[in-house]
Each structure stands twice: as C-alpha cells, then as structure tokens.
Design a protein around this motif. Structure first.
Motif, short mmCIF file in Angstrom:
data_model
loop_
_atom_site.label_atom_id
_atom_site.label_comp_id
_atom_site.label_asym_id
_atom_site.label_seq_id
_atom_site.Cartn_x
_atom_site.Cartn_y
_atom_site.Cartn_z
N THR A 89 0.79 -1.23 0.00
CA THR A 89 0.00 0.00 0.00
C THR A 89 0.83 1.28 0.00
O THR A 89 0.27 2.37 -0.10
CB THR A 89 -0.94 0.03 1.22
N THR B 210 -1.72 -6.27 0.14
CA THR B 210 -2.11 -6.36 1.54
C THR B 210 -1.53 -5.20 2.32
O THR B 210 -0.51 -4.60 1.95
CB THR B 210 -1.62 -7.67 2.19
N ARG C 58 -1.92 -3.48 6.71
CA ARG C 58 -2.58 -3.59 8.01
C ARG C 58 -3.67 -2.55 8.21
O ARG C 58 -4.62 -2.78 8.96
CB ARG C 58 -1.54 -3.47 9.13
N ARG C 59 -3.56 -1.41 7.53
CA ARG C 59 -4.52 -0.32 7.73
C ARG C 59 -5.54 -0.31 6.60
O ARG C 59 -5.19 -0.15 5.43
CB ARG C 59 -3.78 1.02 7.80
N ARG C 60 -6.81 -0.48 6.98
CA ARG C 60 -7.86 -0.61 5.97
C ARG C 60 -7.92 0.59 5.05
O ARG C 60 -8.10 0.45 3.83
CB ARG C 60 -9.22 -0.81 6.66
N VAL D 121 -5.29 0.36 2.42
CA VAL D 121 -5.62 -0.67 1.43
C VAL D 121 -6.64 -0.13 0.44
O VAL D 121 -6.50 -0.29 -0.78
CB VAL D 121 -6.14 -1.94 2.13
N GLN E 167 -7.10 -6.37 3.66
CA GLN E 167 -6.56 -5.85 4.91
C GLN E 167 -6.17 -7.01 5.81
O GLN E 167 -6.90 -7.99 5.94
CB GLN E 167 -7.61 -4.97 5.60
#
Length: 249
Positions: free
Chosen positions: A15, A36, A38-40, A43, A58
């Motif tokens: 991202t 991929t 971790r933070r929506r 993403v 995510q």
C-alpha cells in the motif's frame, strides 16, 4: 505483449513505498495484483489508485489467521498465483549491548516469520514456473552500526532465496531476493523522523552511496518486475542489489 499478461500477483505490504510502486508497474504490465496492508484505509486508497486490476486485502502477514483468509480469498477468486512479492517488513535499530528481547521478537516475527509463512502458504496456489521475490536489504551484507538484529533478519531472507530454490526446483518456481539500498519512502521518513534533522539524516545517506544519492521506489519496482517476469527465466537463488553500489564498493 505486456510482460505479465494474465498473471496473478500478490504483493504484501503493497500500500505504500516500494510495494505500491511495484503494484502500479505490475498492473501496467497486465497482471491482476492483490495488495495487503494492516490499515484498511491505506488498502482502500491503494485499490483506488491501482484500479480494477487490483484487489486489496486488509490484514497482518504476521498473523496466521489473516494469511489463511488471504489465500482462501485468492483461491476462490482466481484459483492460482503466479507471482509473490514478499515485501512487508519493518526496521528498528538498536546497537549490540542494548538489544532487548521485545526488539528481537518484533524484528524476527515481522521480517522473517511473516515472510516465510506468506510464501509457504502461497505454495498450493502457485503455478509451475512461478516466481517468488523476497525483500532483503543491502544491510544484510554490511556491518552498519545499530543494525545487529535488523541486518540478521535480512541475511536470513537472503538465505531463504538459496534454500527455497533447491526445495522448489521440481516445480520450476524461481526464488530470488532484491536488496535495496536507502530508498526515499514513507517508511524511511517515519523511521528517521519527518523533521529538519530527520531529512538531514536521510540526505546523509547519499554520502555513503557511491552514486551519491538515495534511491526511489520506482527503481526497486523495475528490478522486482525483472525478477517476476520471464526476462529473468534463468535467474534463481540470486540476490539482486539495487543500492547505488553501496554493497559493492
């Protein structure tokens, strides 16, 4: 014909920085790319940038349940993977003599364990002749101060490219590592601090790089494309330095 026409690729940590730069290039070359993060919100932003030839998932690649969910989704939607760029990772610095157990665990869990299982869990979906590209670093080959644990994680990743090449030779899956030098990314700026002093420290990297400057994410993305595509069909178990000569001189 584009270099990745019809290919399905996964980029972990896709991202920002090198990850998003590589995803853009893969899409431009005809691949459908899963990214991929971790933070929506990051993403979702990446997918808006990449367009309809991308899918965002995510999750944390250090979490086995998140990895299982990721590969279940890819299997249901595409049924295969041709390329894995195991890019996700983190950097922290601590000199030998002040290394704490928590620091060691964060580095090896985030850089080594997560990368190993990201690649291993991808194997059932990978096609014969596929490509796995591992994100290592020039620091794995240098004796830089305060890099005791971080450098060891990157040296371990370089070793994976060798051992996995022999383990996967019957399937024709090529495994290689890319080892950048200092690259001007959001992650580097966060690590050094986005302050006048932090920017001064970033610029100082140019003094130890023979080409006299910090690299940019697109320069790494082009190297990853080479390793992911048929342009490198006879390259396996290798470490490709993209470091302005830092690891060579």
């Amino acid at each position: 014909m584009a270099k990745l026409d019809g290919k399905v690729a996964l980029i972990t940590g896709g991202t920002s920085g090198i990850g998003i730069a590589t995803a853009k290039l893969f899409v431009a070359e005809g691949a459908h790319v899963y990214v991929t993060g971790r933070r929506r919100e990051k993403v979702e932003e990446a997918v808006r940038t990449l367009g309809t030839s991308s899918t965002g998932v995510q999750g944390d690649v250090a979490n086995m349940a998140d990895l299982d969910r990721l590969f279940k989704q890819i299997g249901e939607e595409k049924g295969k993977l041709d390329i894995v760029f195991a890019n996700a990772g983190a950097a922290e610095f601590a000199p030998f003599g002040s290394v704490e157990e928590a620091h060691f665990d964060r580095m090896f869990d985030g850089n080594v364990k997560s990368l190993l299982f990201s690649a291993q869990k991808a194997l059932p979906l990978m096609t014969a002749g596929g490509s796995i590209v591992l994100m290592s670093s020039v620091v794995g080959s240098k004796g830089l101060p305060a890099n005791t644990v971080y450098a060891a994680t990157k040296a371990a990743i370089r070793s994976f490219a060798r051992t996995w090449t022999t383990d996967l030779k019957e399937r024709g899956i090529r495994v290689n590592a890319v080892s950048p030098g200092p690259i001007d990314t959001e992650g580097l700026r966060e690590l050094l601090g986005d302050t006048p002093e932090g920017r001064k420290r970033k610029d100082s990297f140019g003094q130890i790089v023979p080409l006299g400057r910090v690299g940019n994410p697109d320069e790494i993305a082009r190297a990853v494309l080479f390793l992911a595509s048929e342009d490198s069909s006879y390259v396996a178990g290798a470490e490709l330095f993209v470091d302005g000569g830092m690891g060579q001189i």
